[in-house]
Design a protein around this motif. Sequence first.
Motif, PDB file in Angstrom:
ATOM      1  N   VAL A   1       9.875   6.923   1.731  1.00 54.66           N
ATOM      2  CA  VAL A   1       8.017   6.531   1.498  1.00 54.66           C
ATOM      3  C   VAL A   1       8.546   7.368  -0.159  1.00 54.66           C
ATOM      4  O   VAL A   1       8.894   8.724   0.067  1.00 54.66           O
ATOM      5  N   GLU A   2       8.663   6.657  -1.071  1.00 54.78           N
ATOM      6  CA  GLU A   2       8.242   7.619  -2.446  1.00 54.78           C
ATOM      7  C   GLU A   2       7.098   7.924  -2.953  1.00 54.78           C
ATOM      8  O   GLU A   2       6.269   7.356  -3.188  1.00 54.78           O
ATOM      9  N   ALA A   3       6.674   9.128  -2.059  1.00 57.34           N
ATOM     10  CA  ALA A   3       6.299   9.529  -2.322  1.00 57.34           C
ATOM     11  C   ALA A   3       6.004  11.037  -1.658  1.00 57.34           C
ATOM     12  O   ALA A   3       6.899  11.702  -0.879  1.00 57.34           O
ATOM     13  N   GLY A   4       5.589  11.998  -1.969  1.00 57.73           N
ATOM     14  CA  GLY A   4       6.042  13.561  -2.092  1.00 57.73           C
ATOM     15  C   GLY A   4       4.588  15.220  -2.735  1.00 57.73           C
ATOM     16  O   GLY A   4       3.824  14.639  -3.475  1.00 57.73           O
ATOM     17  N   ASP A   5       5.464  15.844  -1.862  1.00 63.99           N
ATOM     18  CA  ASP A   5       4.278  16.635  -2.667  1.00 63.99           C
ATOM     19  C   ASP A   5       4.857  17.717  -3.690  1.00 63.99           C
ATOM     20  O   ASP A   5       5.787  17.923  -3.563  1.00 63.99           O
TER      21      ASP A   5
ATOM     22  N   LYS B   1       3.703  11.398   4.521  1.00 64.74           N
ATOM     23  CA  LYS B   1       3.419   9.907   5.262  1.00 64.74           C
ATOM     24  C   LYS B   1       4.146   9.594   5.857  1.00 64.74           C
ATOM     25  O   LYS B   1       4.523   8.154   6.325  1.00 64.74           O
ATOM     26  N   VAL B   2       5.142  10.372   7.210  1.00 64.58           N
ATOM     27  CA  VAL B   2       5.838   9.745   7.979  1.00 64.58           C
ATOM     28  C   VAL B   2       4.687   8.685   9.176  1.00 64.58           C
ATOM     29  O   VAL B   2       5.510   7.696   9.189  1.00 64.58           O
ATOM     30  N   GLU B   3       3.999   9.210   9.100  1.00 64.41           N
ATOM     31  CA  GLU B   3       3.440   8.412  10.703  1.00 64.41           C
ATOM     32  C   GLU B   3       3.090   6.641  10.108  1.00 64.41           C
ATOM     33  O   GLU B   3       2.685   5.645  10.409  1.00 64.41           O
ATOM     34  N   GLU B   4       2.641   6.610   8.770  1.00 74.75           N
ATOM     35  CA  GLU B   4       2.408   5.383   8.287  1.00 74.75           C
ATOM     36  C   GLU B   4       3.442   4.491   7.859  1.00 74.75           C
ATOM     37  O   GLU B   4       3.617   3.720   7.842  1.00 74.75           O
TER      38      GLU B   4
ATOM     39  N   GLY C   1       1.032  -1.362   0.337  1.00 71.37           N
ATOM     40  CA  GLY C   1       0.100   0.195   0.027  1.00 71.37           C
ATOM     41  C   GLY C   1       0.715   1.162   0.049  1.00 71.37           C
ATOM     42  O   GLY C   1       0.507   2.254  -0.529  1.00 71.37           O
ATOM     43  N   LEU C   2       1.667   1.349   0.745  1.00 72.47           N
ATOM     44  CA  LEU C   2       3.319   2.217   1.086  1.00 72.47           C
ATOM     45  C   LEU C   2       4.165   2.061  -0.206  1.00 72.47           C
ATOM     46  O   LEU C   2       4.479   0.641   0.534  1.00 72.47           O
ATOM     47  N   HIS C   3       4.946   2.394  -0.777  1.00 73.11           N
ATOM     48  CA  HIS C   3       5.742   2.174  -1.785  1.00 73.11           C
ATOM     49  C   HIS C   3       7.019   2.969  -1.004  1.00 73.11           C
ATOM     50  O   HIS C   3       7.269   4.215  -0.987  1.00 73.11           O
ATOM     51  N   VAL C   4       7.792   1.809  -0.497  1.00 66.97           N
ATOM     52  CA  VAL C   4       8.821   2.115  -0.049  1.00 66.97           C
ATOM     53  C   VAL C   4       9.972   1.657  -0.075  1.00 66.97           C
ATOM     54  O   VAL C   4       9.839   0.932  -0.744  1.00 66.97           O
TER      55      VAL C   4
END
Length: 185
Positions: free
Chosen positions: A68-72, A86-89, A49-52
């Motif tokens: 986490v390969e995601a960002g704003d 997504k730090v908490e995830e 679910g989370l690309h890490v």
Amino acid sequence: MRKLVKKVSGVQIPIKPLEINVFYWKVKEGHEGDFAIGGDFPTFSSHGGLHVFGTPSLEYPGLVKVVVEAGDTCDPDKREWGPGAKVEELKEWIKKSFNGFVEWREPVMKQACMYSMTPDHDYVVDFLGGHFGKDVVVGGGFSGHGFKMAPVIGRVLAELAVDGVPSGQIDIKPFGIGRFNNSPK
């Protein structure tokens, strides 16, 4: 790259800048060797679910890199870095995935990065075309993984600029600007 190419040629390349945060997490005492480079702990990428993705302890002894390969989306000229996507995830992912061998409550260190992300997460390596034809070569949109290919990409860009074609069996068509014309993804 997006702004420069648009200004110079009018060509719109769908690259978006993203702020990405790289986190380093403390390996619990007595387990540092289990997560060190040269041991059995791999560089990894998890596409649940989370690309890490992450690497063994290398840059900082006793710390493992997990991101986490995601960002704003951000403005590369006026970056105002946030707390990280997504730090908490990610904390929960580390808690579950590392079986208590890595301190998951807070990262020890955070580094801010910026990705130039294309819709398909691949590079742009091509001639600018249009009015410029084959006089201008562009390379960018490396989507966070271009650094791993820097030597070959540099060689290909240099060969395009000097000779007009890359040497060997390198096909740059998949990295062309035109791939975004019909389907931006």
